[in-house]
Design an enzyme around this catalytic site. Structure first.
Site, PDB file in Angstrom:
ATOM      1  CG  HIS A  68      -2.092  -3.417  -2.193  1.00 10.58           C
ATOM      2  ND1 HIS A  68      -0.831  -3.402  -1.621  1.00 10.58           N
ATOM      3  CD2 HIS A  68      -1.954  -2.838  -3.414  1.00 10.58           C
ATOM      4  CE1 HIS A  68       0.024  -2.840  -2.469  1.00 10.58           C
ATOM      5  NE2 HIS A  68      -0.624  -2.479  -3.562  1.00 10.58           N
ATOM      6  CG  ASP A  70       0.061  -6.993   0.002  1.00  7.46           C
ATOM      7  OD1 ASP A  70      -0.829  -6.192  -0.380  1.00  7.46           O
ATOM      8  OD2 ASP A  70       0.553  -7.843  -0.763  1.00  7.46           O
ATOM      9  CG  ASP A  98       2.949  -0.527  -4.622  1.00  6.97           C
ATOM     10  OD1 ASP A  98       1.706  -0.467  -4.473  1.00  6.97           O
ATOM     11  OD2 ASP A  98       3.508  -1.411  -5.286  1.00  6.97           O
ATOM     12  CD  GLU A 128      -1.258  -5.401  -5.754  1.00  7.08           C
ATOM     13  OE1 GLU A 128      -1.367  -5.082  -6.952  1.00  7.08           O
ATOM     14  OE2 GLU A 128      -0.187  -5.279  -5.112  1.00  7.08           O
ATOM     15  CD  GLU A 129       2.948  -5.211  -4.108  1.00  4.51           C
ATOM     16  OE1 GLU A 129       3.267  -5.728  -5.199  1.00  4.51           O
ATOM     17  OE2 GLU A 129       2.864  -3.994  -3.933  1.00  4.51           O
ATOM     18  CD  GLU A 157      -1.780  -0.455  -7.010  1.00  2.00           C
ATOM     19  OE1 GLU A 157      -0.658   0.066  -6.848  1.00  2.00           O
ATOM     20  OE2 GLU A 157      -2.037  -1.630  -6.718  1.00  2.00           O
ATOM     21  CG  HIS A 330       7.725  -3.049  -5.860  1.00  2.00           C
ATOM     22  ND1 HIS A 330       7.341  -4.085  -6.683  1.00  2.00           N
ATOM     23  CD2 HIS A 330       6.609  -2.682  -5.194  1.00  2.00           C
ATOM     24  CE1 HIS A 330       6.053  -4.321  -6.530  1.00  2.00           C
ATOM     25  NE2 HIS A 330       5.591  -3.472  -5.619  1.00  2.00           N
TER      26      HIS A 330
END
Length: 355
Positions: A68, A70, A98, A128-129, A157, A330
């Site tokens: 992903h 984003d 991430d 995705e987030e 991932e 994150h």
């Protein structure tokens, strides 16, 4: 420094420094699209900010490699910068772990690998987030199911260079108790809904985290309160209390079986399912997955939910494999070390060209 390492270092920083918070992936999607378009061995499809690049070599098997674009919101951690941490050369900044380390591996390999032992589908997707309904991979699977069909999928991932097989499912329920409001000076005229939640909280406190073996991998479950609310004023007996509970369950059960487990634990309470996502089995019996594991040599269970579950529901065995420590995802100090990025890229390239 080897030329190939310099190239991926530069590519990684370029990707990270293009801000792509969920819903704002346009600039990065355009960069990926433009980069891939320059390579005639790839057939491209673009749906919004989700980009699919496929090889058409006529191989007997096809592998999807997805990641992903984003990130979660910026926290004063862009532009990125190189640093030395614990003796490692790391790139620090939002999205490094991430999962732009994985996206850099994808983009580097997609542009270079023109002759592989399997046909490849490279998927770069958005959103995705955020909530499930916006997920670019999910929207792609609904609109173009042919583009996600494969014998195996690898989701880039962060897994610290390990293969993390399958994933946990997740179920959130709201448990509600009902009482009778009254003035707190005359509490005997009412019934306290918050007090009635004591039994449910005790159940959670006493619940033993189960460890369940699936395909030789041990998944640890968890059942936890993640939110509680009740009461309207400091002098009113509350007539309602809501407890939000999250059940992370092993891939030996589906959502419906997980719901049965939770309802049995909280028998007698008002239980409402808020949201749920299926787990994904490890898929280790797949010959293609087994071949990949034999090449990488490191496999463990995935704690948490990822889009491997989406592939599993489509009948495609899938694993997580990418650079970056998932525990750093994150965080403000999010980072990825270049050695792991290079190692993941080299292992994938070796498997795809010599398997």
């Amino acid at each position: 420094m080897a030329k190939c390492e310099t190239q991926i270092r530069d590519l990684l920083k370029q990707i990270v420094d293009i801000e792509s918070v969920s819903g704002s992936e346009d600039a990065l999607a355009d960069m990926v699209d433009e980069t891939l378009s320059a390579h005639p061995h790839l057939t491209l499809t673009r749906m919004g900010n989700t980009i699919v690049a496929r090889t058409m070599l006529g191989r007997a098997r096809r592998v999807v490699i997805a990641g992903h674009l984003d990130t979660v919101p910026i926290a004063d951690n862009l532009p990125s910068h190189w640093d030395q941490i614990d003796g490692k050369d790391v790139l620090v900044g939002r999205g490094t772990c991430d999962m732009k380390g994985g996206v850099a591996v994808q983009l580097d390999l997609a542009t270079r690998l023109t002759d592989t032992v399997v046909d490849l589908t490279w998927i770069f997707y958005d959103m995705e987030e955020v909530e499930e309904s916006k997920n670019g991979l999910g929207r792609l699977a609904l609109a173009h199911p042919d583009l996600v069909r494969a014998d195996m999928a690898i989701l880039m991932e962060p897994s610290d260079g390990w293969i993390e097989a399958g994933c946990q499912g997740t179920l959130r329920v709201r448990i509600t108790t009902h009482g009778v409001a009254a003035h707190s000076a005359r509490s005997w005229l009412g019934h306290n809904a918050i007090h009635d939640m004591a039994g449910a909280l005790a159940q959670l406190n006493e619940y033993p985290a189960r460890e369940i073996c699936v395909d030789g991998l041990t998944y640890r479950e968890g059942l936890n309160a993640v939110g509680i609310s009740g009461g309207t004023a400091g002098n009113v007996i509350p007539d309602r209390c809501d407890l939000l509970v999250n059940y992370r369950f092993a891939p030996d059960k589906d959502v419906h079986q997980a719901e049965t487990v939770v309802r049995e634990i909280f028998a007698g309470y008002d239980v409402e399912v808020v949201d749920a996502a299926h787990a994904a089995p490890p898929g280790l019996s797949s010959p293609v997955v087994a071949s990949f594991i034999s090449r990488v040599g490191h496999v463990r269970p995935k704690y948490g939910w990822t889009d491997v579950a989406r592939f599993a529901r489509l009948g495609v065995p899938a694993v997580n494999f990418g650079p970056g420590d998932p525990n750093l995802a994150h965080t403000v100090a999010e980072r990825v070390d270049i050695d792991t990025v290079v190692r993941c890229r080299d292992l994938l390239e070796e498997w795809l060209t010599y398997a």
